[in-house]
Design a protein around this motif. Structure first.
Motif, PDB file in Angstrom:
ATOM      1  N   LEU A  44      29.536  32.737  45.973  1.00 44.48           N
ATOM      2  CA  LEU A  44      28.832  32.209  44.816  1.00 44.48           C
ATOM      3  C   LEU A  44      30.316  32.861  43.135  1.00 44.48           C
ATOM      4  N   THR A  45      30.345  34.049  43.857  1.00 40.59           N
ATOM      5  CA  THR A  45      30.315  34.707  42.084  1.00 40.59           C
ATOM      6  C   THR A  45      32.327  34.067  42.328  1.00 40.59           C
ATOM      7  N   ARG A  46      33.233  33.475  43.666  1.00 36.27           N
ATOM      8  CA  ARG A  46      34.138  33.161  43.650  1.00 36.27           C
ATOM      9  C   ARG A  46      34.333  31.587  42.459  1.00 36.27           C
ATOM     10  N   TYR A  47      33.024  31.590  42.871  1.00 35.81           N
ATOM     11  CA  TYR A  47      32.652  30.118  41.932  1.00 35.81           C
ATOM     12  C   TYR A  47      32.130  30.189  40.697  1.00 35.81           C
ATOM     13  N   LEU A  48      31.490  31.226  40.541  1.00 38.91           N
ATOM     14  CA  LEU A  48      31.412  31.835  38.889  1.00 38.91           C
ATOM     15  C   LEU A  48      32.921  31.655  38.204  1.00 38.91           C
ATOM     16  N   GLU A  49      33.809  33.218  38.776  1.00 41.79           N
ATOM     17  CA  GLU A  49      34.886  33.092  38.075  1.00 41.79           C
ATOM     18  C   GLU A  49      35.413  32.028  37.808  1.00 41.79           C
ATOM     19  N   ALA A  50      35.420  30.509  39.023  1.00 39.25           N
ATOM     20  CA  ALA A  50      36.228  29.430  39.043  1.00 39.25           C
ATOM     21  C   ALA A  50      36.138  29.308  36.901  1.00 39.25           C
ATOM     22  N   ARG A  51      34.606  28.627  36.539  1.00 40.98           N
ATOM     23  CA  ARG A  51      34.101  28.301  34.838  1.00 40.98           C
ATOM     24  C   ARG A  51      33.434  29.194  34.632  1.00 40.98           C
TER      25      ARG A  51
END
Length: 310
Positions: A44-51
């Protein structure tokens, strides 16, 4: 980053996690392969970082990824390996492979673009098959490579450092099918496996490549472009600042020769060597997955189309 900034990100993650799990139970996310067991927060952190930690944008990205995975049956893609002769062709004519870790513990991946032979490769595989295999490599990285590295290092490992060696690259290297492949796989990586790239080093690039690069970089989002570093003639000294020499192939300034008698030190796949350590590990995993699913109806391969980069 300040303490306040770190605290804000943790708060956003907690809120986002509640929101995602309300829509998609964790067991379902694990079953369809979107999340590796034990990696929910880091995923989930990766998806938050990406956006940029905008929850609505990150939620939209996850929704699109789950739809893409369902549409293209990614949850079972490891059960549908290509014929071995096609896999061997991809390894022979596109020399590359995982090779150790960098000084931060990120997985190291090396590719020698100057030895890419797209003309011979496309006599054995279609573009869709090449993309299919590339997605299998993404899945293997997440379900095996990152998981094993996390267990070995005692911390979450979910990023890669990539070295593109451009020695021997010529204008003949960049055929249309190469650009088509880069366009599709770049979109898939950025949209559906976000924030898994630590940094990229491009070495031995001839002068003309910088013109070609302008055609390639349009497929990459700004965040990805910031992670790419072109290294000049002293690249070996720069690489060892980031990667211990024992983890670097000898031709890149390191000391490693996995199989000294083989081309490229046996560190990556090539015409004479399709069975590197990384290749063997992936083959064993694919075989195990195929055997486990042998009693189930075989799903058709079908084309795998990328979504447009965002």
């Amino acid at each position: 980053m300040s303490g306040k900034g770190a605290l804000d990100k943790r708060a956003v993650l907690a809120s986002f996690k509640d929101r995602v799990l309300a829509a998609h139970p964790e067991a379902d996310l694990i079953e369809n392969g979107f999340v590796v067991d034990g990696f929910l927060d880091s995923t989930l952190t990766r998806y938050l970082e990406a956006r940029n930690y905008v929850e609505n944008d990150s939620m939209k990205m996850i929704t699109e990824t789950l739809a893409w995975r369902q549409q293209h049956q990614v949850a079972t893609i490891m059960e549908r390996p290509l014929a071995q002769e096609k896999v061997d062709a991809l390894r022979k004519y596109h020399p590359q492979g995982e090779h150790g870790v960098d000084r931060d513990g990120n997985i190291l991946y090396v590719e020698r673009m100057g030895y890419l032979d797209a003309e011979h490769l496309m006599k054995h595989v279609t573009l869709d098959e090449a993309v299919h295999y590339h997605i299998q490599k993404y899945e293997f990285q997440h379900h095996v490579t990152f998981k094993d590295a996390t267990a070995a290092q005692g911390r979450v490992v979910n990023k890669m450092t990539v070295i593109y060696d451009m020695q021997n690259v010529g204008l003949h290297t960049f055929k249309k099918v190469v650009f088509d492949f880069v366009k599709q796989t770049s979109a898939i990586g950025q949209d559906h496996y976000p924030d898994t790239l630590s940094k990229v080093f491009i070495v031995n690039a001839p002068f003309f490549f910088f013109t070609t690069w302008k055609l390639v970089e349009v497929f990459l989002n700004p965040t990805t472009r910031k992670k790419i570093h072109f290294l000049g003639g002293g690249f070996k000294n720069e690489l060892v600042k980031h990667i211990d020499p024992t983890q670097l192939p000898k031709w890149l300034g390191g000391t490693c020769e996995c199989f000294p008698s083989r081309p490229h030190g046996g560190c990556i796949s090539c015409v004479e060597n399709t069975q590197t350590k990384a290749c063997l590990a992936m083959d064993e995993y694919l075989l195990a997955k195929k055997l486990a699913a042998s009693l189930l109806p075989e799903a058709p391969l079908g084309p795998v189309m990328a979504t447009a980069p965002q």
